[in-house]
Scaffold this active site. Structure first.
Site, mmCIF file in Angstrom:
data_model
loop_
_atom_site.group_PDB
_atom_site.id
_atom_site.type_symbol
_atom_site.label_atom_id
_atom_site.label_comp_id
_atom_site.label_asym_id
_atom_site.label_seq_id
_atom_site.Cartn_x
_atom_site.Cartn_y
_atom_site.Cartn_z
ATOM 1 N N LYS A 102 0.875 -1.191 0.000
ATOM 2 C CA LYS A 102 0.000 0.000 0.000
ATOM 3 C C LYS A 102 0.899 1.224 0.000
ATOM 4 O O LYS A 102 2.042 1.174 0.467
ATOM 5 C CB LYS A 102 -0.873 0.016 1.264
HETATM 6 N N1 LIG Z 1 -11.195 1.972 -4.507
HETATM 7 C C1 LIG Z 1 -11.001 0.664 -4.308
HETATM 8 O O1 LIG Z 1 -10.904 -0.122 -5.284
HETATM 9 C C2 LIG Z 1 -10.942 0.119 -2.926
HETATM 10 C C3 LIG Z 1 -11.223 0.882 -1.814
HETATM 11 N N2 LIG Z 1 -11.263 0.292 -0.581
HETATM 12 C C4 LIG Z 1 -11.535 1.057 0.623
HETATM 13 O O2 LIG Z 1 -12.826 1.651 0.545
HETATM 14 C C5 LIG Z 1 -12.834 2.902 1.262
HETATM 15 C C6 LIG Z 1 -13.323 4.001 0.341
HETATM 16 O O3 LIG Z 1 -12.449 4.075 -0.793
HETATM 17 P P1 LIG Z 1 -12.900 4.812 -2.140
HETATM 18 O O4 LIG Z 1 -14.362 4.774 -2.271
HETATM 19 O O5 LIG Z 1 -12.033 4.280 -3.207
HETATM 20 O O6 LIG Z 1 -12.439 6.302 -1.845
HETATM 21 P P2 LIG Z 1 -13.024 7.663 -2.450
HETATM 22 O O7 LIG Z 1 -11.959 8.659 -2.249
HETATM 23 O O8 LIG Z 1 -13.562 7.432 -3.823
HETATM 24 O O9 LIG Z 1 -14.265 7.965 -1.500
HETATM 25 C C7 LIG Z 1 -14.147 8.156 -0.133
HETATM 26 C C8 LIG Z 1 -15.480 8.618 0.412
HETATM 27 O O10 LIG Z 1 -15.400 8.724 1.825
HETATM 28 C C9 LIG Z 1 -15.976 9.959 2.211
HETATM 29 N N3 LIG Z 1 -15.461 10.408 3.499
HETATM 30 C C10 LIG Z 1 -14.228 10.864 3.806
HETATM 31 N N4 LIG Z 1 -14.179 11.196 5.104
HETATM 32 C C11 LIG Z 1 -15.407 10.936 5.620
HETATM 33 C C12 LIG Z 1 -15.993 11.068 6.895
HETATM 34 N N5 LIG Z 1 -15.287 11.556 7.917
HETATM 35 N N6 LIG Z 1 -17.294 10.688 7.054
HETATM 36 C C13 LIG Z 1 -18.012 10.206 6.019
HETATM 37 N N7 LIG Z 1 -17.507 10.055 4.790
HETATM 38 C C14 LIG Z 1 -16.228 10.422 4.596
HETATM 39 C C15 LIG Z 1 -15.637 10.907 1.067
HETATM 40 O O11 LIG Z 1 -16.429 12.079 1.067
HETATM 41 C C16 LIG Z 1 -15.910 10.003 -0.113
HETATM 42 O O12 LIG Z 1 -17.290 9.979 -0.380
HETATM 43 C C17 LIG Z 1 -11.401 3.075 1.784
HETATM 44 O O13 LIG Z 1 -11.327 2.554 3.091
HETATM 45 C C18 LIG Z 1 -10.585 2.225 0.827
HETATM 46 O O14 LIG Z 1 -9.355 1.800 1.384
HETATM 47 C C19 LIG Z 1 -11.053 -1.055 -0.411
HETATM 48 C C20 LIG Z 1 -10.779 -1.860 -1.472
HETATM 49 C C21 LIG Z 1 -10.615 -1.328 -2.810
HETATM 50 O O1 LIG Z 2 -6.791 -3.305 -6.767
HETATM 51 C C1 LIG Z 2 -5.796 -3.365 -6.068
HETATM 52 O O2 LIG Z 2 -4.710 -3.769 -6.447
HETATM 53 C C2 LIG Z 2 -5.807 -2.919 -4.619
HETATM 54 C C3 LIG Z 2 -7.067 -2.339 -4.083
HETATM 55 C C4 LIG Z 2 -6.836 -1.907 -2.669
HETATM 56 O O3 LIG Z 2 -6.023 -1.050 -2.403
HETATM 57 C C5 LIG Z 2 -7.548 -2.564 -1.591
HETATM 58 O O4 LIG Z 2 -8.135 -3.637 -1.791
HETATM 59 O O5 LIG Z 2 -7.543 -2.037 -0.457
#
Ligand SMILES: NC(=O)C1=CN([C@@H]2O[C@H](COP(=O)(O)OP(=O)(O)OC[C@H]3O[C@@H](n4cnc5c(N)ncnc54)[C@H](O)[C@@H]3O)[C@@H](O)[C@H]2O)C=CC1
Ligand SMILES: O=C(O)CCC(=O)C(=O)O
Length: 411
Positions: A102
Site C-alpha cells: 500500500k
Molecule cells: N477503490 C477501491 O478499489 C478500494 C477501496 N477500498 C476502501 O474503501 C474505502 C473508500 O475508498 P474509495 O471509495 O475508493 O475512496 P473515495 O476517495 O472514492 O471515497 C471516499 C469517500 O469517503 C468519504 N469520506 C471521507 N471522510 C469521511 C468522513 N469523515 N465521514 C463520512 N464520509 C467520509 C468521502 O467524502 C468520499 O465519499 C477506503 O477505506 C478504501 O481503502 C477497499 C478496497 C478497494
Molecule cells: O486493486 C488493487 O490492487 C488494490 C485495491 C486496494 O487497495 C484494496 O483492496 O484495499
C-alpha cells in the site's frame, strides 16, 4: 486504537489459532520493504509545497505485491503499514496470485488543481519507480485516487522503463484497464453481502441499509443495493449525511451529488448529524470511508444486525468485541472489499494476454471468486470455531504461511 496495533492484534490471534511458531509468526508480520520520501512540487502560483509519501511492500510469497495508493491528510506510516499487511491477507483470502502493499501521500487532494495533482503524482512515481514493477509491485487506486492517477503513474513509469501499462491496475479502459474495475470493489461488497445474508436465510430485498462514504466504493454499493431492492435509509460523505426512512432515491442522489458536489440540499431527504449515522437504526451498516470509525465509544450504540466492512479497517478490536457480544455479525474487510483487487488481477490477466473480456465475464468471474472465498472462510470458521474475521484471517495467513514455507523462507 492505532491501525497497525489493531491489524497486528488480529494477525496474532489468527497465528495462535493456527499454532504458528513464534519466530515464523514474527517473520510473516515484518514488512518486506518500507519507503518514506518527500514529494515537493511547485503549486500553480509558483510556491513550493512538500508532502510525505510512502510505499510499504508487506509480503511477496504468493506473487508480486499489490495494493492501492491513497491521497488523504491522514496517510501516515502506521496506517500505510496496516493497510499493506491487510492486502497480503486479502489477496490470499480470494486466492489471487499476488502479495500485499500500500502507498500514499499525506495530502488533501481536493486542495489541488488537476495540474498540481498530476505533478504530485509524477514526483511520487519518480520516487518509487525503481522499487515497483509488473513482477514486483503493482499499484492501484484507493481513497483520493482514480483511473486518471493510474494513467499518470503508468506514463511516468514508462519514461524510465519503456511502455508499461501493466505497472498499474484500475487504469482507464483506453489504456488497458478492465471493464468493470471501477465498480468492482462495490460489486464485490454486494456479492459478499448476498453470500452472508443467504447464509442467514435473508436477502437484500426489503432490508434497510446505512452507508458511510459515497465515493467510488460507497456510491457503487448504494447503486447496486438499490437495484436489488434494498432500502437505503441514510448515506454520508465528508460533506454531511442525508436520511429518508422510506428509502433514498439513489439514482437521484447520485445525480444531485454529481451536479452540486455535495449531499446537502437533497430534496428527497433530510440532513442528519454525520456522527449519528453509524448508530442509526437499520438492518445492515456498510462503512465505505475511513479506518477506525467503529470504536469502543460508539460500538455499544450500534443498532445494525450486520456490518459489512467495505472500508479497510473500520472496526477497532475493542469495538469488534463489543459488537460480537451484542450478536452483530461482521463481514471483515479482507473479504468484503476484495472485489477490487480480484478484478485488478483480471485486468493483469487481460494485459498479459492482450485481450479484453466483456463486462459480463468480469462480473461473473468476480461472483465466482467471492462465492468461493465465502465458502472457504466458513470452512475455517468451523475448523477453528471462530467468527468470520478470524475465519478470513486464518484462511489468508495459512495460505501465505504455506507459500512462505514452500519457497524455503520459513525459519
Ligand atoms: N477503490 C477501491 O478499489 C478500494 C477501496 N477500498 C476502501 O474503501 C474505502 C473508500 O475508498 P474509495 O471509495 O475508493 O475512496 P473515495 O476517495 O472514492 O471515497 C471516499 C469517500 O469517503 C468519504 N469520506 C471521507 N471522510 C469521511 C468522513 N469523515 N465521514 C463520512 N464520509 C467520509 C468521502 O467524502 C468520499 O465519499 C477506503 O477505506 C478504501 O481503502 C477497499 C478496497 C478497494
Ligand atoms: O486493486 C488493487 O490492487 C488494490 C485495491 C486496494 O487497495 C484494496 O483492496 O484495499
Amino acid at each position: 486504537m492505532n491501525a497497525l496495533a489493531s491489524t497486528n492484534r488480529n494477525f496474532r490471534h489468527a497465528a495462535r489459532l493456527l499454532n504458528l511458531d513464534s519466530k515464523f509468526e514474527k517473520s510473516l508480520l515484518m514488512p518486506y520493504r518500507e519507503i518514506k520520501f518527500e514529494c515537493t512540487i511547485p503549486k500553480d502560483d509558483g510556491s513550493l509545497v512538500s508532502y510525505v509519501g510512502f510505499r510499504v511492500q508487506h509480503d511477496n510469497s504468493r506473487g508480486p505485491m499489490k495494493g492501492g495508493i491513497r491521497y488523504h491528510p491522514k496517510v501516515e506510516h502506521d496506517e500505510v503499514n496496516a493497510l499493506a499487511q491487510l492486502m497480503t491477507w486479502k489477496t490470499a483470502v480470494v486466492n489471487v496470485p499476488y502479495g500485499g502493499a500500500k502507498g500514499g501521500i499525506g495530502c488533501s487532494p481536493k486542495d489541488f488543481s488537476v495540474s498540481e495533482l498530476e505533478r504530485l503524482t509524477r514526483v511520487f512515481t519518480q520516487k518509487i519507480h525503481d522499487v515497483i514493477g509488473v513482477n514486483i509491485d503493482v499499484p492501484a487506486p484507493d481513497m483520493g485516487t482514480n483511473a486518471q492517477t493510474m494513467a499518470w503513474i503508468s506514463d511516468e513509469y514508462s519514461k524510465f522503463h519503456g511502455y508499461s501499462p501493466a505497472i498499474v491496475t484500475g487504469k482507464p479502459i483506453e489504456l488497458g484497464g478492465s471493464l468493470g474495475r471501477e465498480a468492482a470493489t462495490g460489486r464485490g461488497v454486494v456479492f459478499a453481502t448476498e453470500a452472508l445474508l443467504a447464509d442467514h436465510g435473508k436477502s437484500i430485498k426489503g432490508l434497510t441499509f446505512v452507508i458511510q462514504g459515497f465515493g467510488n466504493v460507497g456510491s457503487w454499493v448504494a447503486r447496486l443495493i438499490h437495484e436489488r431492492g434494498g432500502k437505503i435509509i441514510a448515506v454520508s460523505d465528508v460533506t454531511g449525511a442525508v436520511k429518508n426512512p422510506n428509502g433514498l432515491d439513489i439514482p437521484a442522489l447520485l445525480e444531485h451529488k454529481e451536479k452540486s458536489g455535495s449531499l446537502s440540499n437533497f430534496d428527497d431527504g433530510d440532513m442528519m448529524n454525520a456522527d449519528e449515522l453509524l448508530i442509526h437504526e437499520c438492518d445492515v451498516l456498510v462503512p465505505c470511508a475511513l479506518s477506525g470509525v467503529l470504536t469502543r465509544e460508539n460500538a455499544g450504540d450500534v443498532k445494525a444486525k450486520f456490518i459489512i466492512e467495505a472500508a479497510n479497517n473500520p472496526t477497532d478490536p475493542e469495538a469488534d468485541e463489543i459488537l460480537s457480544k451484542k450478536g452483530v455479525v461482521i463481514l471483515p474487510d479482507i473479504y468484503a472489499n476484495a472485489g477490487g483487487v480480484t478484478v485488478s488481477y483480471f485486468e493483469l490477466v487481460q494485459n498479459n494476454q492482450h485481450i479484453m473480456w466483456d463486462e459480463e465475464k468480469v462480473n461473473a468471474e468476480l461472483k465466482k471468486y467471492m462465492a468461493g472465498a465465502f465458502n472457504s472462510i466458513k470452512s475455517m470458521c468451523r475448523t477453528h470455531e471462530c467468527n468470520l474475521r478470524m475465519g478470513a484471517f486464518t484462511l489468508g495467513v495459512s495460505r501465505v504461511a504455506q507459500c512462505t514455507l514452500l519457497r524455503g523462507w520459513g525459519c
